[in-house]
Design a protein around this motif. Sequence first.
Motif, short mmCIF file in Angstrom:
data_model
loop_
_atom_site.label_atom_id
_atom_site.label_comp_id
_atom_site.label_asym_id
_atom_site.label_seq_id
_atom_site.Cartn_x
_atom_site.Cartn_y
_atom_site.Cartn_z
N ASP A 94 0.82 -1.21 0.00
CA ASP A 94 0.00 0.00 0.00
C ASP A 94 0.86 1.26 0.00
O ASP A 94 0.50 2.26 -0.62
CB ASP A 94 -0.93 0.00 1.22
CG ASP A 94 -2.00 1.06 1.11
OD1 ASP A 94 -2.84 0.97 0.19
OD2 ASP A 94 -2.00 2.00 1.93
N ARG A 108 -0.20 3.75 -2.98
CA ARG A 108 -0.95 4.96 -2.65
C ARG A 108 -0.42 6.24 -3.31
O ARG A 108 -1.20 7.07 -3.77
CB ARG A 108 -1.01 5.16 -1.14
CG ARG A 108 -1.97 4.21 -0.45
CD ARG A 108 -3.43 4.54 -0.76
NE ARG A 108 -4.32 3.45 -0.32
CZ ARG A 108 -5.63 3.49 -0.43
NH1 ARG A 108 -6.23 4.56 -0.94
NH2 ARG A 108 -6.36 2.47 -0.03
N SER A 136 -10.79 6.45 -6.20
CA SER A 136 -9.98 5.72 -5.24
C SER A 136 -9.80 4.25 -5.62
O SER A 136 -10.61 3.69 -6.37
CB SER A 136 -10.61 5.79 -3.85
OG SER A 136 -11.84 5.08 -3.83
N GLU A 169 -10.42 1.78 -3.80
CA GLU A 169 -11.58 1.06 -3.31
C GLU A 169 -12.75 1.16 -4.30
O GLU A 169 -13.46 0.17 -4.55
CB GLU A 169 -12.00 1.62 -1.94
CG GLU A 169 -10.99 1.38 -0.84
CD GLU A 169 -9.77 2.29 -0.90
OE1 GLU A 169 -8.74 1.96 -0.26
OE2 GLU A 169 -9.83 3.33 -1.59
N ARG A 196 -12.01 -1.06 -7.28
CA ARG A 196 -12.23 -2.48 -6.99
C ARG A 196 -13.72 -2.82 -7.04
O ARG A 196 -14.12 -3.84 -7.63
CB ARG A 196 -11.66 -2.82 -5.62
CG ARG A 196 -11.74 -4.30 -5.25
CD ARG A 196 -11.09 -4.57 -3.91
NE ARG A 196 -9.66 -4.29 -3.95
CZ ARG A 196 -9.08 -3.24 -3.38
NH1 ARG A 196 -9.81 -2.35 -2.71
NH2 ARG A 196 -7.78 -3.06 -3.45
N ALA A 197 -14.56 -1.97 -6.47
CA ALA A 197 -16.01 -2.22 -6.47
C ALA A 197 -16.57 -2.15 -7.89
O ALA A 197 -17.40 -2.98 -8.28
CB ALA A 197 -16.70 -1.20 -5.57
#
Length: 321
Positions: A259, A263, A294, A296, A299-300
């Motif tokens: 990460d 990041r 982001s 996240e 990924r979704a």
Amino acid sequence: MMMSRRLLLGTLATPMLAQGASAQAPRPLRVVVAFAVGGLTDVVARILAEHMTITLGRPLVIDNQGGAGSTIGATTVARAAPDGNTILVGSVGHAAMAALYSNFPFDPITSFAPVALVTRQPFVVAVHPGVPATDVPSFLAWLRSRNGEANFGTAGIGASSHLAAELLRKLTGANFTVVPYRGTPQAVADLTAGRVDFMIDSQTLLGPLMADGRVRGLAVTSAQRSTMLPQLPTLAEAGVAGYDASAWQAMYAPANMPDAVLRPIADAAARALRDPGVQAKLAAAGVDAFADPSPEAARAHLAIEVAKWGGLVRDLGIRPG
């Protein structure tokens, strides 16, 4: 005394060596684009790379590896070391590649670490002016009258443009022959020359050709009308109930990237997408930035797209030629 002089020289040399090391040029970040030069994903990658180079303080070098439903570029990145020196920019094809290629050794979700969800835009359904169709109903009627002989040009089997056409086939029952190309520009050239009858592809590429009469736009593929081409109805508005497809671009790193390494790249992408100058360039290219770029969100989004397009590929039994 001899020992003291050696210690002194060694002490003086240490900062000089450190200064020399710090003066070395930073290692480039390789940006593998899973499509040919000139396509929408390539354009987006180059716009973002220019800004991210400044933010990261290291050059981002574009490496186009198109073909095979985006699996060539994806394979390169999946096999790369997770050290922050290689990332992938892919599109809808990334979500379908495992379903398309049964022997593909990598999973679109677990073999990659999402970095950023960057841009999206609707496709345009466009025909060569020689096709006797002026709207979606007449186009579908013409397709059916051709009994599968109408030619559809695409950047490749499994490319987002191809999947958009297959969704149209599934929802309408209209048949056609898929003609895959190495890249979008080659397919567009054959569309304007009349060697293929229609395409479903980027409004950035097809919009100017509509303006000068070289192609005829019939509809856009998104759930809402395009701000770039507001005169075109959506396919759903034109009678294809449930149709919704957009081109989108996302960045990925090799799986297991720490990460702390991932990041800064994700943050640089987010900063680029917030920059007014970058936003203006993206708007000129006909794409919109995602509100949440982001890892996240990426990924979704990917999970939803894998279920949607992977399911379509399996339902229709689509396989590379």
